[in-house]
Design a protein around this motif. Structure first.
Motif, PDB file in Angstrom:
ATOM      1  N   VAL A  19       0.862  -1.175   0.000  1.00 36.56           N
ATOM      2  CA  VAL A  19       0.000   0.000   0.000  1.00 36.56           C
ATOM      3  C   VAL A  19       0.899   1.225   0.000  1.00 36.56           C
ATOM      4  N   ILE A  20       0.556   2.184  -0.841  1.00 34.58           N
ATOM      5  CA  ILE A  20       1.295   3.441  -0.887  1.00 34.58           C
ATOM      6  C   ILE A  20       0.441   4.503  -0.218  1.00 34.58           C
ATOM      7  N   ALA A  21       0.975   5.117   0.824  1.00 40.70           N
ATOM      8  CA  ALA A  21       0.221   6.100   1.601  1.00 40.70           C
ATOM      9  C   ALA A  21      -0.158   7.300   0.742  1.00 40.70           C
ATOM     10  N   ALA A  22      -1.375   7.774   0.935  1.00 36.78           N
ATOM     11  CA  ALA A  22      -1.859   8.924   0.183  1.00 36.78           C
ATOM     12  C   ALA A  22      -1.595  10.244   0.913  1.00 36.78           C
ATOM     13  N   ASN A  23      -1.506  10.200   2.234  1.00 37.58           N
ATOM     14  CA  ASN A  23      -1.344  11.425   3.016  1.00 37.58           C
ATOM     15  C   ASN A  23      -0.069  11.463   3.849  1.00 37.58           C
ATOM     16  N   ASN A  24       0.681  10.388   3.860  1.00 35.47           N
ATOM     17  CA  ASN A  24       1.963  10.343   4.559  1.00 35.47           C
ATOM     18  C   ASN A  24       3.028  10.242   3.480  1.00 35.47           C
ATOM     19  N   LEU A  25       3.650  11.380   3.212  1.00 38.38           N
ATOM     20  CA  LEU A  25       4.462  11.545   2.011  1.00 38.38           C
ATOM     21  C   LEU A  25       5.916  11.870   2.352  1.00 38.38           C
ATOM     22  N   TRP A  26       6.811  11.518   1.429  1.00 39.03           N
ATOM     23  CA  TRP A  26       8.203  11.936   1.546  1.00 39.03           C
ATOM     24  C   TRP A  26       8.292  13.417   1.228  1.00 39.03           C
ATOM     25  N   ALA A  27       9.056  14.162   2.001  1.00 36.69           N
ATOM     26  CA  ALA A  27       9.198  15.605   1.802  1.00 36.69           C
ATOM     27  C   ALA A  27       9.956  15.931   0.518  1.00 36.69           C
ATOM     28  N   SER A  28      10.844  15.042   0.116  1.00 33.39           N
ATOM     29  CA  SER A  28      11.554  15.161  -1.156  1.00 33.39           C
ATOM     30  C   SER A  28      11.666  13.745  -1.713  1.00 33.39           C
ATOM     31  N   PRO A  29      11.999  13.587  -2.988  1.00 29.36           N
ATOM     32  CA  PRO A  29      12.039  12.239  -3.572  1.00 29.36           C
ATOM     33  C   PRO A  29      12.917  11.283  -2.763  1.00 29.36           C
ATOM     34  N   LEU A  30      12.416  10.064  -2.578  1.00 30.19           N
ATOM     35  CA  LEU A  30      13.104   9.087  -1.740  1.00 30.19           C
ATOM     36  C   LEU A  30      14.512   8.798  -2.238  1.00 30.19           C
ATOM     37  N   ASP A  31      14.703   8.669  -3.547  1.00 33.06           N
ATOM     38  CA  ASP A  31      16.051   8.363  -4.053  1.00 33.06           C
ATOM     39  C   ASP A  31      17.038   9.468  -3.688  1.00 33.06           C
ATOM     40  N   GLN A  32      16.594  10.721  -3.706  1.00 34.67           N
ATOM     41  CA  GLN A  32      17.464  11.833  -3.318  1.00 34.67           C
ATOM     42  C   GLN A  32      17.771  11.800  -1.822  1.00 34.67           C
ATOM     43  N   GLN A  33      16.761  11.512  -0.999  1.00 31.93           N
ATOM     44  CA  GLN A  33      16.995  11.424   0.446  1.00 31.93           C
ATOM     45  C   GLN A  33      17.968  10.294   0.772  1.00 31.93           C
ATOM     46  N   LEU A  34      17.800   9.157   0.092  1.00 34.86           N
ATOM     47  CA  LEU A  34      18.696   8.028   0.340  1.00 34.86           C
ATOM     48  C   LEU A  34      20.125   8.378  -0.056  1.00 34.86           C
ATOM     49  N   GLN A  35      20.292   9.048  -1.187  1.00 40.51           N
ATOM     50  CA  GLN A  35      21.634   9.436  -1.618  1.00 40.51           C
ATOM     51  C   GLN A  35      22.250  10.431  -0.639  1.00 40.51           C
TER      52      GLN A  35
END
Length: 188
Positions: A73-89
C-alpha cells in the motif's frame, strides 16, 4: 427564502467537512554513525555516490507499507518531503562521510581518480508483522575492480505510526552505510 436556506445549509455542511492533511517525512541523517578507522595516506581518496535507485512503486511521494507477502500500500497522506532516491543518496553521503573521515564522499565526481558507488534499493518499507525492511545491493568500482554486495535488513519497529517507521528505516539505512564503509576500508 428557500434558496437562501439551501445555500446556507450547503455552506454549513461544507464548513463542517473535515479535510485530511498531508504529513511530510524526511530521513534524519545519522548522528550516531560510528567512525571506521582507516589509515590516512596523505591524499584523500574520493567516493562518488553516483546513484541510489528505487523501484517505481517507491519513487512516488507516498511511504510504502507491505500488508501481506504480496500486497503493498502506498500512503496517500503520509508523504516523503523530497524524492526518496534523493533522500537516500544524501543521507548515504552524510553517513559515509562520518564513517570514513579520511575520504571525500560526494554526489558528483571531484576529479579523475575516484571510486564510484551505485546502490539499488529493492525494499524500503514497513511490514504487516511490525518489521521494517531495508534491502538491495550496492556496486563499488574501485581501481578497476567491481565489488558487489547485497544487503537485507529486517528491523523491529518498536512503536506504531509513520514517525516510528521513518526513524526505523533511517536506522536500517545507517546500518547499510556502515556495511559499505567497512567493505571500503577492507579494500586498502
Amino acid at each position: 427564502m428557500k434558496k437562501g436556506l439551501i445555500i446556507g445549509a450547503m455552506l454549513l455542511l461544507a464548513g463542517c467537512s473535515s479535510t485530511i492533511e498531508n504529513t511530510y517525512y524526511q530521513l534524519p541523517a545519522g548522528s550516531n554513525v560510528a567512525r571506521v578507522d582507516s589509515a590516512s595516506s596523505g591524499n584523500q581518496p574520493m567516493i562518488w555516490v553516483e546513484q541510489v535507485s528505487v523501484p517505481d512503486y517507491m519513487a512516488g511521494n507516498g511511504l510504502v507499507y507491505q500488508t501481506s507477502d504480496v500486497k503493498y500500500v502506498i500512503a496517500a497522506n503520509n508523504l516523503w518531503a523530497s524524492p526518496l532516491d534523493q533522500q537516500l543518496q544524501q543521507t548515504l553521503i552524510s553517513n559515509l562521510s562520518k564513517a570514513l573521515p579520511g575520504r571525500i564522499v560526494a554526489s558528483a565526481p571531484l576529479g579523475e581518480s575516484h571510486d564510484t558507488l551505485t546502490v539499488n534499493v529493492t525494499g524500503f518499507q514497513g511490514r504487516y508483522d511490525g518489521q521494517v525492511v531495508v534491502s538491495g545491493e550496492w556496486l563499488l568500482q574501485h581501481q578497476g575492480r567491481l565489488i558487489k554486495h547485497g544487503f537485507n535488513l529486517t528491523l523491529p519497529q518498536n512503536e506504531d505510526g509513520y514517525d516510528a517507521l521513518v526513524r526505523t528505516l533511517a536506522i536500517g539505512w545507517q546500518q547499510t552505510a556502515q556495511q559499505i564503509a567497512k567493505s571500503v576500508i577492507s579494500l586498502n
